[in-house]
Write a protein that holds these residues in place. Structure first.
Motif, PDB file in Angstrom:
ATOM      1  N   ALA A  79       0.845  -1.188   0.000  1.00 39.95           N
ATOM      2  CA  ALA A  79       0.000   0.000   0.000  1.00 39.95           C
ATOM      3  C   ALA A  79       0.875   1.230   0.000  1.00 39.95           C
ATOM      4  CB  ALA A  79      -0.910  -0.011   1.224  1.00 39.95           C
ATOM      5  N   GLU A  80       1.635   1.419  -1.060  1.00 39.38           N
ATOM      6  CA  GLU A  80       2.544   2.556  -1.132  1.00 39.38           C
ATOM      7  C   GLU A  80       1.761   3.810  -1.442  1.00 39.38           C
ATOM      8  OE1 GLU A  80       5.484   1.415  -4.029  1.00 39.38           O
ATOM      9  OE2 GLU A  80       6.898   1.274  -2.393  1.00 39.38           O
ATOM     10  N   LYS A  81       2.142   4.900  -0.820  1.00 39.13           N
ATOM     11  CA  LYS A  81       1.524   6.180  -1.129  1.00 39.13           C
ATOM     12  C   LYS A  81       2.049   6.641  -2.470  1.00 39.13           C
ATOM     13  CE  LYS A  81       0.871   8.826   2.381  1.00 39.13           C
ATOM     14  NZ  LYS A  81       1.167   9.827   3.383  1.00 39.13           N
ATOM     15  N   ALA A  82       1.168   7.154  -3.313  1.00 39.28           N
ATOM     16  CA  ALA A  82       1.575   7.459  -4.681  1.00 39.28           C
ATOM     17  C   ALA A  82       0.828   8.670  -5.196  1.00 39.28           C
ATOM     18  CB  ALA A  82       1.312   6.270  -5.583  1.00 39.28           C
ATOM     19  N   GLY A  83       1.294   9.176  -6.353  1.00 40.10           N
ATOM     20  CA  GLY A  83       0.599  10.257  -7.028  1.00 40.10           C
ATOM     21  C   GLY A  83       1.287  11.581  -6.863  1.00 40.10           C
ATOM     22  N   VAL A  84       0.622  12.672  -7.264  1.00 41.45           N
ATOM     23  CA  VAL A  84       1.197  14.007  -7.174  1.00 41.45           C
ATOM     24  C   VAL A  84       1.470  14.352  -5.735  1.00 41.45           C
ATOM     25  CG1 VAL A  84       0.693  16.433  -7.520  1.00 41.45           C
ATOM     26  CG2 VAL A  84       0.088  14.786  -9.266  1.00 41.45           C
ATOM     27  N   ASP A  85       0.517  14.038  -4.888  1.00 41.24           N
ATOM     28  CA  ASP A  85       0.754  14.323  -3.481  1.00 41.24           C
ATOM     29  C   ASP A  85       0.901  13.014  -2.731  1.00 41.24           C
ATOM     30  OD1 ASP A  85       1.191  16.019  -1.496  1.00 41.24           O
ATOM     31  OD2 ASP A  85      -0.829  16.686  -1.214  1.00 41.24           O
ATOM     32  N   GLU A  86      -0.106  12.222  -2.724  1.00 43.91           N
ATOM     33  CA  GLU A  86      -0.087  10.858  -2.246  1.00 43.91           C
ATOM     34  C   GLU A  86      -1.397  10.194  -2.620  1.00 43.91           C
ATOM     35  OE1 GLU A  86       0.181  13.090   0.755  1.00 43.91           O
ATOM     36  OE2 GLU A  86       2.204  13.428   0.101  1.00 43.91           O
ATOM     37  N   ASP A  87      -1.592   9.001  -2.061  1.00 44.51           N
ATOM     38  CA  ASP A  87      -2.872   8.317  -2.025  1.00 44.51           C
ATOM     39  C   ASP A  87      -3.409   7.876  -3.369  1.00 44.51           C
ATOM     40  OD1 ASP A  87      -2.786   8.965   0.643  1.00 44.51           O
ATOM     41  OD2 ASP A  87      -3.890  10.805   0.337  1.00 44.51           O
ATOM     42  N   THR A  88      -3.131   6.687  -3.706  1.00 44.64           N
ATOM     43  CA  THR A  88      -3.768   6.099  -4.871  1.00 44.64           C
ATOM     44  C   THR A  88      -4.667   4.980  -4.390  1.00 44.64           C
ATOM     45  OG1 THR A  88      -1.876   6.576  -6.263  1.00 44.64           O
ATOM     46  CG2 THR A  88      -3.376   4.875  -7.028  1.00 44.64           C
ATOM     47  N   GLY A  89      -5.889   5.034  -4.763  1.00 43.82           N
ATOM     48  CA  GLY A  89      -6.811   3.950  -4.465  1.00 43.82           C
ATOM     49  C   GLY A  89      -7.148   3.221  -5.741  1.00 43.82           C
ATOM     50  N   PRO A  90      -7.571   1.967  -5.672  1.00 38.24           N
ATOM     51  CA  PRO A  90      -7.919   1.222  -6.866  1.00 38.24           C
ATOM     52  C   PRO A  90      -8.991   1.943  -7.673  1.00 38.24           C
ATOM     53  CG  PRO A  90      -7.799  -0.231  -4.972  1.00 38.24           C
ATOM     54  CD  PRO A  90      -7.687   1.174  -4.450  1.00 38.24           C
ATOM     55  N   GLY A  91      -8.760   2.085  -8.953  1.00 38.00           N
ATOM     56  CA  GLY A  91      -9.711   2.732  -9.833  1.00 38.00           C
ATOM     57  C   GLY A  91      -9.737   4.232  -9.769  1.00 38.00           C
ATOM     58  N   GLN A  92      -8.853   4.869  -8.963  1.00 36.27           N
ATOM     59  CA  GLN A  92      -8.902   6.310  -8.776  1.00 36.27           C
ATOM     60  C   GLN A  92      -7.955   7.070  -9.689  1.00 36.27           C
ATOM     61  OE1 GLN A  92     -10.993   7.890  -6.797  1.00 36.27           O
ATOM     62  NE2 GLN A  92     -11.918   6.023  -6.024  1.00 36.27           N
TER      63      GLN A  92
ATOM     64  N   ALA B 231      -7.387   7.420 -12.800  1.00 36.27           N
ATOM     65  CA  ALA B 231      -7.840   8.141 -13.989  1.00 36.27           C
ATOM     66  C   ALA B 231      -8.584   9.419 -13.622  1.00 36.27           C
ATOM     67  CB  ALA B 231      -8.740   7.227 -14.818  1.00 36.27           C
ATOM     68  N   LEU B 232      -9.075   9.537 -12.368  1.00 36.43           N
ATOM     69  CA  LEU B 232      -9.869  10.697 -11.984  1.00 36.43           C
ATOM     70  C   LEU B 232      -9.034  11.798 -11.361  1.00 36.43           C
ATOM     71  CD1 LEU B 232     -12.860   8.779 -10.334  1.00 36.43           C
ATOM     72  CD2 LEU B 232     -12.691   9.611 -12.687  1.00 36.43           C
ATOM     73  N   ARG B 233      -7.789  11.518 -11.022  1.00 41.40           N
ATOM     74  CA  ARG B 233      -6.992  12.471 -10.279  1.00 41.40           C
ATOM     75  C   ARG B 233      -6.285  13.428 -11.212  1.00 41.40           C
ATOM     76  NH1 ARG B 233      -3.057   9.406  -6.685  1.00 41.40           N
ATOM     77  NH2 ARG B 233      -2.818  11.484  -5.814  1.00 41.40           N
ATOM     78  N   ILE B 234      -6.165  14.662 -10.794  1.00 41.48           N
ATOM     79  CA  ILE B 234      -5.455  15.651 -11.603  1.00 41.48           C
ATOM     80  C   ILE B 234      -4.029  15.803 -11.089  1.00 41.48           C
ATOM     81  CG2 ILE B 234      -7.614  16.896 -11.979  1.00 41.48           C
ATOM     82  CD1 ILE B 234      -6.348  19.141 -10.188  1.00 41.48           C
ATOM     83  N   ASP B 235      -3.169  16.266 -11.976  1.00 40.40           N
ATOM     84  CA  ASP B 235      -1.786  16.586 -11.640  1.00 40.40           C
ATOM     85  C   ASP B 235      -1.684  18.107 -11.600  1.00 40.40           C
ATOM     86  OD1 ASP B 235       0.899  17.141 -11.540  1.00 40.40           O
ATOM     87  OD2 ASP B 235       1.474  15.629 -13.011  1.00 40.40           O
ATOM     88  N   PRO B 236      -1.611  18.697 -10.408  1.00 44.12           N
ATOM     89  CA  PRO B 236      -1.598  20.170 -10.334  1.00 44.12           C
ATOM     90  C   PRO B 236      -0.458  20.789 -11.121  1.00 44.12           C
ATOM     91  CG  PRO B 236      -1.951  19.211  -8.163  1.00 44.12           C
ATOM     92  CD  PRO B 236      -1.603  18.086  -9.075  1.00 44.12           C
ATOM     93  N   LEU B 237       0.730  20.197 -11.087  1.00 42.74           N
ATOM     94  CA  LEU B 237       1.859  20.769 -11.818  1.00 42.74           C
ATOM     95  C   LEU B 237       1.597  20.764 -13.316  1.00 42.74           C
ATOM     96  CD1 LEU B 237       5.012  19.411  -9.969  1.00 42.74           C
ATOM     97  CD2 LEU B 237       3.782  21.550  -9.639  1.00 42.74           C
ATOM     98  N   ARG B 238       0.989  19.694 -13.812  1.00 40.36           N
ATOM     99  CA  ARG B 238       0.700  19.637 -15.244  1.00 40.36           C
ATOM    100  C   ARG B 238      -0.313  20.699 -15.641  1.00 40.36           C
ATOM    101  NH1 ARG B 238       1.768  16.387 -19.270  1.00 40.36           N
ATOM    102  NH2 ARG B 238       2.831  14.939 -17.865  1.00 40.36           N
TER     103      ARG B 238
END
Length: 799
Positions: free
Chosen positions: A136-149, A151-158
């Motif tokens: 359960a590694e924390k992931a993403g732009v900030d953290e927190d990737t859940g299954p199926g999530q 595709a819905l998350r935005i990348d603020p830097l992008r």
């Protein structure tokens, strides 16, 4: 009033100082250090699991060297884990060290790991099979990737980069943050600008698909309020810039507590573990993965002239790889990078400009050496270190002790390790690596040796990955030491093994790992499974592993008497069951059984040589089985052909007898397809059959005569088999065979049974010519009993 007190006084009553950062951003790290120097807070709050507060003092230990990570894992399920990696250029690490250096309290304020890991467990249970992460590694732009999530998350830097007209978020970040210092006289200016930008994004996107953020931010607000009351509002908060607008928002304590009500919990343990730059480059961990941790580390540590210093490092690396790079090349590369930056409208050369300059000037336009630069410098193989005083499971402490005693230091850079098992230290290293593999801790992978192929040598490919810390925690349930844990794991695996081959493989592992405590259990289950299993294929698969184990035991000084008895009994059962099992098989089953026959043949050869076996008669029994297979019409041709070939190679079948059998099979009365299968078994399958045909023109003549006599209507049926057989030969062998066939039979007789008249072959052995080569052979083999007379003979031969 002191300078520190006056600075704090200016901030008192103004609310907490929120320092929004990019995780692993060197520009953010420098800005955080400058802001803390100006603000001088009385407490520093950092995004991270609050259970790790007790571990903060270890960051000041002299033996603590980033990159490191906070590791949290569930006590009852160690594989359920999360990491919070920190590099030397991470803003959180800089804030932590600043607080320790200035005797200021530091606290972590993110949602506790006890809730994070419990929620990960719930999400994995709900996720479809195949989508559940191992960790359960924390992931993403900030953290927190859940299954199926994802595709819905935005990348603020992008989003910000695209708004500014950039197609690359990394390049935008370098231009607006990394290459621009803070405004003179106001160290908080960069954070103010970034907070305004994130505020606009939060207004447009809300949580941006980060479903856990409202809960996490509610917990953070409660911790900030507590610190404000305790430290008279002189509080600095270092967190992801994405969270700053939410922490600034006014909410009630009751509303925040309501969001936290009823959160699941799981008992957790936390510690520091080493991390690597290469691991930072992956899209997991504390924040999004960064493509160039080595480059970021350079930007953070270079006191001045970063481009010049970087290109000098690149030149040093290329020179170490024997590429010619002069000082003039470095100067030219610097000029080119600066010119490219001006042309592209950038304030300073970034990674793309320096990379283009290196490719053009130092690599002469080639991407091959550039890949080395990217791997070694841009990403890098830096491995952090953690002090021995850091909390660890007992198994980890025992492993650390063994690593030090055996001088086997974990390294992030992949390397090969050659072991000579005749040396005590190398043998102990081998045992350790095999025990770890049995526990699922794959620090080392066995690989083919480039030197000796004897059983006293082993070659390992070693590479330490941070995830191995999780595997060690998981393996801790089996025991407190590597030996006891591997023993318990082997016994359990033996009981739960599905097939006989699994148990034999486990017995082999136990001998390699030298687990005398587990062998009785494994051998008992092995004997029981072997007695009950009636499938000859299963028995034939199990025998080679047992025989290899006997050889390992001989080299390692292990008592393998019980294993030899089981192997001999298994071989006898194979001998009895193999002929009936080879009858009436289709083409695929026949080919599989041929492979079993080859494996058993190799195993019997080794078993007969093993001192522990004590069953020299097995060779004779096996030769009898091969003769039965070679002459039984119900056995498929591919198996009969291979049986004849094995007998011929072992000297149990004369060439004339082999030629007679081949002649019978290739007679007109044999269906062409069956004859072609016999040919494949005899000279195909990578058995060196091509060389046999090259050096024995009698056999080649028989094959040639049969092939030219195949009826036209049957030729298309046998062609695929023949193509598969002869296409496996090396090009030189195929060319020689073609020349022999084109030349035709030798003068005076063609493919006669005795081989008379064929160059290189006579009816009887020419002992005089054979004796002439013995001195050369003895010299090549390095035999010690080469006397002066032999040397004189050798001089005459070579002269």
């Amino acid at each position: 009033m002191t300078g520190v007190e006056s600075a704090v006084g200016r901030r008192a009553g103004a609310g907490p100082v929120l320092l929004g950062v990019r995780h692993h951003g060197p520009g953010s790290a420098r800005a955080v250090r400058a802001a803390l120097e100006e603000v001088r807070p009385r407490v520093v709050l950092i995004e991270g699991p609050p259970e790790a507060d007790a571990l903060i003092p270890l960051a000041a230990d002299e033996e603590m060297r980033p990159p490191v990570a906070l590791l949290a894992h569930a006590v009852d399920e160690p594989g359920r884990s999360a990491f919070w990696p920190l590099a030397a250029f991470s803003p959180e690490w800089v804030a932590l060290r600043w607080a320790l250096d200035h005797d200021v309290p530091a606290r972590f304020i993110d949602l506790p790991a006890t809730h994070t890991l419990a929620r990960e467990s719930q999400e994995d249970e709900q996720a479809p099979e195949g989508e559940r992460p191992l960790d359960a590694e924390k992931a993403g732009v900030d953290e927190d990737t859940g299954p199926g999530q994802a595709a819905l998350r935005i990348d603020p830097l992008r989003v910000l980069a695209e708004t500014a007209g950039y197609d690359d978020p990394e390049r935008w970040w370098e231009d607006v943050v990394e290459h621009r210092g803070a405004a003179k006289g106001d160290a908080l200016a960069p954070f103010t600008a970034l907070e305004e930008a994130m505020g606009t994004l939060r207004e447009s996107y809300g949580s941006g698909g980060h479903d856990r953020d409202p809960v996490r931010e509610a917990y953070m607000r409660l911790q900030v309020r507590t610190a404000q009351r305790e430290f008279d509002d002189a509080v600095a908060v270092v967190c992801g810039a994405w969270h700053v607008p939410a922490l600034r928002r006014k909410t009630t304590v009751a509303a925040d507590k309501a969001l936290l009500k009823g959160l699941p919990k799981v008992k957790t343990d936390l510690t520091w573990v080493p991390w690597t730059h290469r691991r930072l480059s992956r899209s997991s961990g504390y924040g999004a993965g960064i493509d160039s941790p080595g480059w970021y580390g350079h930007l953070f540590s270079a006191p001045d002239r970063p481009v010049e210093r970087w290109l000098t490092r690149v030149a040093g690396l290329l020179r170490a790889e024997d590429r010619i790079v002069s000082s003039a090349d470095v100067i030219e590369a610097v000029r080119l990078a600066e010119t490219l930056a001006v042309m592209r409208g950038r304030p300073l050369p970034g990674l793309s400009e320096t990379t283009d300059a290196v490719r053009a000037v130092m690599c002469e336009g080639s991407d091959v050496p550039l890949e080395l630069v990217w791997d070694r410098l841009v990403v890098g193989d830096v491995l952090g270190e953690v002090p021995p005083s850091a909390p660890a499971v007992p198994l980890q402490r025992d492993l650390t002790r063994l690593q030090r005693r055996l001088r086997l230091k974990p390294e992030a850079l992949e390397r090969e390790l050659e072991l000579d098992l005749r040396k005590d230290n190398d043998a102990a290293r081998s045992r350790l690596l095999h025990r770890l593999r049995l526990l699922g801790i794959k620090w080392g992978e066995p690989t083919a040796s480039r030197g000796s192929t004897g059983t006293f040598r082993e070659t390992w490919r070693l590479r330490w990955e941070p995830e191995l810390s999780v595997r060690i925690a998981e393996a801790g349930v089996w025991g407190t030491t590597v030996l006891s844990a591997a023993t318990a794991k082997a016994e359990t695996d033996a009981v739960t093994a599905q097939g006989l081959a699994d148990v034999t493989a486990l017995a082999e592992h136990c001998l390699l790992a030298e687990l005398p405590g587990a062998l009785p259990t494994v051998m008992r289950i092995l004997a029981d499974r072997a007695a009950l299993d009636t499938d000859v294929g299963h028995l034939a698969q199990a025998l080679p592993a047992l025989v290899r184990s006997l050889r390992y035991g001989d080299v390692r000084g292990t008592d393998t008497g019980a294993l030899a008895e089981v192997a001999a009994g298994l071989a006898e059962r194979v001998f009895v069951g193999l002929p009936p099992a080879c009858a009436a098989l289709d083409a695929d089953a026949a080919d599989e059984m041929r492979r079993h026959v080859e494996a058993v043949h190799r195993a019997v050869g080794l078993l007969g040589d093993a001192p522990a076996a004590g069953h020299g008669r097995l060779r004779g029994r096996w030769q009898s089985v091969l003769r039965v297979l070679s002459g039984r019409d119900t056995v498929p041709g591919v198996i009969r052909g291979r049986a004849v070939r094995l007998l011929l190679d072992d000297g149990e079948l004369a060439h004339d007898e082999a030629a007679l059998l081949m002649g019978l099979v290739l007679s007109p009365g044999t269906p062409p397809a069956d004859a072609a299968a016999w040919i494949e078994g005899f000279v195909g399958g990578g058995s060196g059959g091509g060389l046999l045909l090259v050096h024995d023109e009698r056999l080649l003549g028989l094959v040639d005569a049969w092939l030219t006599g195949v009826p036209a209507e049957a030729f298309t049926d046998v062609l695929p088999l023949l193509r598969r057989t002869f296409s496996a030969y090396e090009p030189g062998v195929r060319r020689t065979l073609g020349e022999l066939v084109r030349r035709g039979p030798g003068p005076g007789g063609g493919a006669s049974a005795a081989g008379a008249g064929i160059p290189g072959f006579t009816a009887d052995l020419d002992l005089e010519r054979a004796d002439a080569v013995l001195p050369v052979v003895r010299l090549l083999l390095g035999l010690d009993d080469v006397d002066e007379n032999t040397n004189d003979e050798l001089a005459g031969v070579t002269g």
